[in-house]
Design a protein around this motif. Structure first.
Motif, PDB file in Angstrom:
ATOM      1  N   GLU A   1       0.510  -1.056  -0.255  1.00 30.93           N
ATOM      2  CA  GLU A   1       0.140  -0.021   0.398  1.00 30.93           C
ATOM      3  C   GLU A   1       0.654   1.194   0.030  1.00 30.93           C
ATOM      4  O   GLU A   1       2.063   1.095   0.326  1.00 30.93           O
ATOM      5  N   LEU A   2       0.952   2.062  -0.571  1.00 29.78           N
ATOM      6  CA  LEU A   2       1.167   3.578  -0.626  1.00 29.78           C
ATOM      7  C   LEU A   2       1.037   4.434   0.836  1.00 29.78           C
ATOM      8  O   LEU A   2      -0.287   4.524   1.551  1.00 29.78           O
ATOM      9  N   GLU A   3       1.652   4.810   1.472  1.00 30.67           N
ATOM     10  CA  GLU A   3       1.828   4.954   2.417  1.00 30.67           C
ATOM     11  C   GLU A   3       2.442   6.915   2.638  1.00 30.67           C
ATOM     12  O   GLU A   3       3.453   6.934   2.616  1.00 30.67           O
ATOM     13  N   LEU A   4       1.514   8.026   3.406  1.00 34.80           N
ATOM     14  CA  LEU A   4       1.807   8.893   3.490  1.00 34.80           C
ATOM     15  C   LEU A   4       3.176   8.927   4.410  1.00 34.80           C
ATOM     16  O   LEU A   4       3.132   9.027   5.439  1.00 34.80           O
ATOM     17  N   VAL A   5       4.097   9.651   4.003  1.00 36.21           N
ATOM     18  CA  VAL A   5       5.599   9.964   4.044  1.00 36.21           C
ATOM     19  C   VAL A   5       6.489  11.286   4.302  1.00 36.21           C
ATOM     20  O   VAL A   5       7.448  11.028   5.037  1.00 36.21           O
ATOM     21  N   GLY A   6       5.254  11.801   4.443  1.00 39.84           N
ATOM     22  CA  GLY A   6       6.419  13.284   4.084  1.00 39.84           C
ATOM     23  C   GLY A   6       4.587  14.239   3.021  1.00 39.84           C
ATOM     24  O   GLY A   6       4.176  13.710   2.930  1.00 39.84           O
ATOM     25  N   HIS A   7       4.975  16.205   3.265  1.00 40.05           N
ATOM     26  CA  HIS A   7       4.797  17.265   2.640  1.00 40.05           C
ATOM     27  C   HIS A   7       5.656  18.089   2.136  1.00 40.05           C
ATOM     28  O   HIS A   7       6.703  18.723   3.108  1.00 40.05           O
ATOM     29  N   LEU A   8       5.316  18.415   0.761  1.00 42.77           N
ATOM     30  CA  LEU A   8       6.344  18.486   0.067  1.00 42.77           C
ATOM     31  C   LEU A   8       5.994  20.635   0.330  1.00 42.77           C
ATOM     32  O   LEU A   8       4.358  20.948   0.416  1.00 42.77           O
ATOM     33  N   TRP A   9       6.617  21.150   0.913  1.00 37.72           N
ATOM     34  CA  TRP A   9       6.429  22.611   1.140  1.00 37.72           C
ATOM     35  C   TRP A   9       5.869  23.657  -0.132  1.00 37.72           C
ATOM     36  O   TRP A   9       5.849  23.156  -1.507  1.00 37.72           O
ATOM     37  N   LYS A  10       5.021  24.834  -0.458  1.00 35.31           N
ATOM     38  CA  LYS A  10       4.471  25.010  -1.931  1.00 35.31           C
ATOM     39  C   LYS A  10       5.458  25.434  -2.535  1.00 35.31           C
ATOM     40  O   LYS A  10       5.350  25.038  -3.525  1.00 35.31           O
ATOM     41  N   SER A  11       6.142  26.165  -2.005  1.00 33.14           N
ATOM     42  CA  SER A  11       7.188  26.749  -2.986  1.00 33.14           C
ATOM     43  C   SER A  11       8.006  25.894  -3.847  1.00 33.14           C
ATOM     44  O   SER A  11       8.394  25.939  -4.922  1.00 33.14           O
ATOM     45  N   LYS A  12       8.530  24.767  -3.522  1.00 37.31           N
ATOM     46  CA  LYS A  12       8.917  23.659  -4.108  1.00 37.31           C
ATOM     47  C   LYS A  12       7.955  22.653  -4.970  1.00 37.31           C
ATOM     48  O   LYS A  12       8.197  22.664  -5.957  1.00 37.31           O
ATOM     49  N   LEU A  13       6.757  22.978  -4.197  1.00 34.39           N
ATOM     50  CA  LEU A  13       5.789  22.267  -5.428  1.00 34.39           C
ATOM     51  C   LEU A  13       5.572  22.787  -6.893  1.00 34.39           C
ATOM     52  O   LEU A  13       5.532  22.336  -7.553  1.00 34.39           O
ATOM     53  N   ALA A  14       5.968  23.746  -6.343  1.00 33.55           N
ATOM     54  CA  ALA A  14       5.547  25.285  -8.108  1.00 33.55           C
ATOM     55  C   ALA A  14       6.525  24.724  -8.582  1.00 33.55           C
ATOM     56  O   ALA A  14       5.858  25.138  -9.851  1.00 33.55           O
TER      57      ALA A  14
END
Length: 597
Positions: free
Chosen positions: A332-345
């Motif tokens: 299964e895919l598991e949540l391991v982190g959350h990228l910050w908005k400026s990097k995601l952009a």
């Protein structure tokens, strides 16, 4: 041209003359390696019977594929190069550390001549002498195949009286610090610069793209054969050996390219970023994924998420920056982190740019060092070197790994790295904020939380919101929590769900809580069960919807409990096994003393 080997080049197709052409026809007409291996087995059996040779070895397609693939590779590259045979055999240098082309003295690769309709007209050269012999070697001897000749790296680079018509570099590893791989790189580049047609094979597209970053230091690059890398194109080897977990078109020698002068000069820090990531993956043994770079894969959260594959067992939801990895046990895919908005952009779509971007993300979200002492030391050295070369993400990854480790002084080393990186990186700023908060300096913590939150890091936004709310600045605190929640932060959604419950906004709370528990937030799931039951007991909301919500969240709670039980049992089993091994070791140590007594 020899009349014994009538061969005419027509575009990319080989027209073969008279002679024993069973393998040549099979090479032209087979769709894949299995088909070609079947024809090869029939040919070999006929040849051995004609020579009166009985090897007592049964030939199976699966086992024979590794004998057939090297010859098919060489034949394919000869055709691609456009080289025409003259009176002398074509001399092909295989630059490789790969055992598949080196065992049995590379006799099998010499059967490329048979695939071309010209038996014996391809002579194989290797840079190193190796006497690794397989159970299939008696067949090679029975067929009268010639072992390869040896041409040292130095002689190959200086062409010391030896003629090399074609060079094939198999699976370059320019990221490796191994001496043999460095020799391979220098030889391949020297031959290409000297005008020798030099072709290269790669495991998959990511392998090719990664090597192009690293080879830029030599002012060369890998250009896919035919210029296009797509299913069915000339760049795809239909006679490669497929391997699971390599993604589309992945496997042994899956992709063909030619070594040519580089079309552009890359930034040194970008080269170091890719080199650091690839070296680390080699140590971890994590080069390959269940998906390919840029591939949209099956997601989580009731299939409402469609993540994009990155590298190193990492995928991302491009809409909100959620980072996932595949659980080896459950798949299964598991949540391991959350990228910050400026990097995601800045997330690119072009594969080469995406690889560079993905390396930075993967390094930034490292969570652990290898457990084995030797590999752990090597990984630390790689990350430290990358950080010193200007790859900030390598320093962040090393700090996170120290932070999560049980190494002596790990926490202090992590803090030292975070302090050196400062608040310019959102993960570093967040870690420094958390350290200040734990030390009781809430004012400093707030400043650092803000530095991280301003870059759109949802984790920092959530904690900043909680800090502000706890200090009585409710409006600003809720605003930060809402920013984090809209970005999909589970903790922020859980806190907002709690606040909604306190305000008797039960339907609103269920929505917040679902957005938390569907990503594994256990407290949100338990609160969701309580809220749903309360609503049913007090006839609040549409009963059918609330019942469905209760059913789904209860099922999730059971799933979490089952998973926790399995993990606990596995830990118990591991601890028991470790105890048994320790007792066995102690028993062995005591035996000599008991014997002496």
């Amino acid at each position: 041209m020899s009349t014994d080997c009538p061969i005419v080049r027509l575009g990319r197709v080989l027209k073969i003359g008279a002679g024993n052409l069973s393998l040549a026809n099979a090479f032209q007409n087979s769709k894949n390696l299995a088909d070609l291996s079947s024809a090869w087995i029939r040919h070999v059996k006929t040849e051995l019977q004609g020579k009166g040779v009985d090897t007592k070895l049964k030939l199976q397609i699966g086992d024979s594929a590794s004998l057939v693939a090297p010859a098919a590779l060489v034949a394919g590259m000869v055709i691609e190069s456009g080289l025409i045979y003259d009176q002398a055999p074509l001399r092909v240098l295989l630059i490789a550390s790969d055992p598949l082309v080196r065992f049995d003295r590379s006799t099998w690769a010499s059967m490329a001549g048979d695939f071309l309709g010209c038996p014996g007209n391809v002579e194989i050269l290797l840079n190193v002498e190796e006497d690794a012999v397989s159970s299939g070697f008696p067949i090679a001897e029975g067929l009268g195949l010639k072992p390869c000749a040896v041409l040292s790296h130095e002689d190959a680079r200086t062409a010391a009286g030896e003629r090399i018509d074609l060079a094939i570099w198999i699976h370059p590893a320019a990221e490796s610090m191994d001496g043999a791989e460095c020799e391979n790189s220098m030889t391949a580049v020297a031959l290409a610069n000297a005008g020798v047609p030099t072709y290269v094979t790669s495991f998959n597209e990511v392998d090719l793209l990664g090597q192009n970053f690293l080879l830029n230091e030599f002012a060369v690059e890998l250009q896919p054969v035919g210029g296009q890398l797509a299913r069915g194109s000339r760049a795809i080897n239909r006679f490669g050996i497929s391997t699971t977990s390599l993604g589309v078109e992945g496997g042994w020698c899956a992709i063909f390219s030619r070594l040519v002068p580089a079309s552009t000069q890359l930034e040194e820090v970008d080269i170091q970023r890719v080199k650091t990531a690839l070296r680390l993956f080699c140590v971890e043994g994590a080069i390959h994924n269940s998906w390919s770079l840029g591939q949209h894969i099956n997601g989580v959260a009731f299939n409402r998420v469609l993540p994009v594959g990155l590298i190193g067992n990492m995928a991302i939801d491009a809409k909100n920056g959620h980072l996932f990895s595949e659980n080896d046990a459950t798949k299964e895919l598991e949540l391991v982190g959350h990228l910050w908005k400026s990097k995601l952009a800045t997330m690119p779509t072009e594969k080469g740019d995406l690889l560079l971007w993905a390396c930075d993300v993967k390094l930034s979200f490292m969570a652990a060092l290898p457990k084995e002492d030797g590999k752990r030391t090597e990984a630390i050295g790689i990350l430290d070197s990358g950080f010193k070369a200007g790859v900030v993400a390598a320093g962040v990854g090393l700090a996170r790994s120290y932070e999560a480790s049980k190494l002596d002084g790990g926490k202090d080393k992590a803090l030292s790295l975070y302090s050196e990186i400062g608040d310019g990186h959102p993960i570093s700023a967040y870690a420094l904020a958390y350290q200040a908060y734990e030390a009781g300096d809430e004012a400093k913590a707030e400043v650092l939380f803000r530095a991280s939150a301003e870059q759109g890091y949802p984790v920092a936004q959530a904690d900043l919101g909680k800090l502000l709310h706890a200090s009585g600045r409710y409006q600003e605190g809720v605003r930060q929590l809402n920013l984090a929640a809209k970005a999909g932060d589970p903790e922020a959604n859980y806190v907002l769900g709690e606040l909604a419950v306190k305000g008797s906004l039960f339907l609103e709370s269920l929505d917040f809580l679902r957005k938390a528990w569907q990503f594994g937030h256990a407290e949100a799931a338990n609160l969701g069960v309580q809220v749903a039951k309360h609503m049913l007991d007090n006839s609040i909301g549409k009963r059918s919807l609330i019942k469905r919500e209760l059913k789904e969240v209860t099922a999730f709670v059971v799933k979490l409990e089952t998973r926790a039980d399995k993990m606990a049992k596995e830990q118990e089993r591991t601890a028991a096994l470790a105890k048994e091994m320790l007792e066995a070791t102690l028993a062995k140590q005591q035996r000599p003393h008991q014997a002496n007594e």
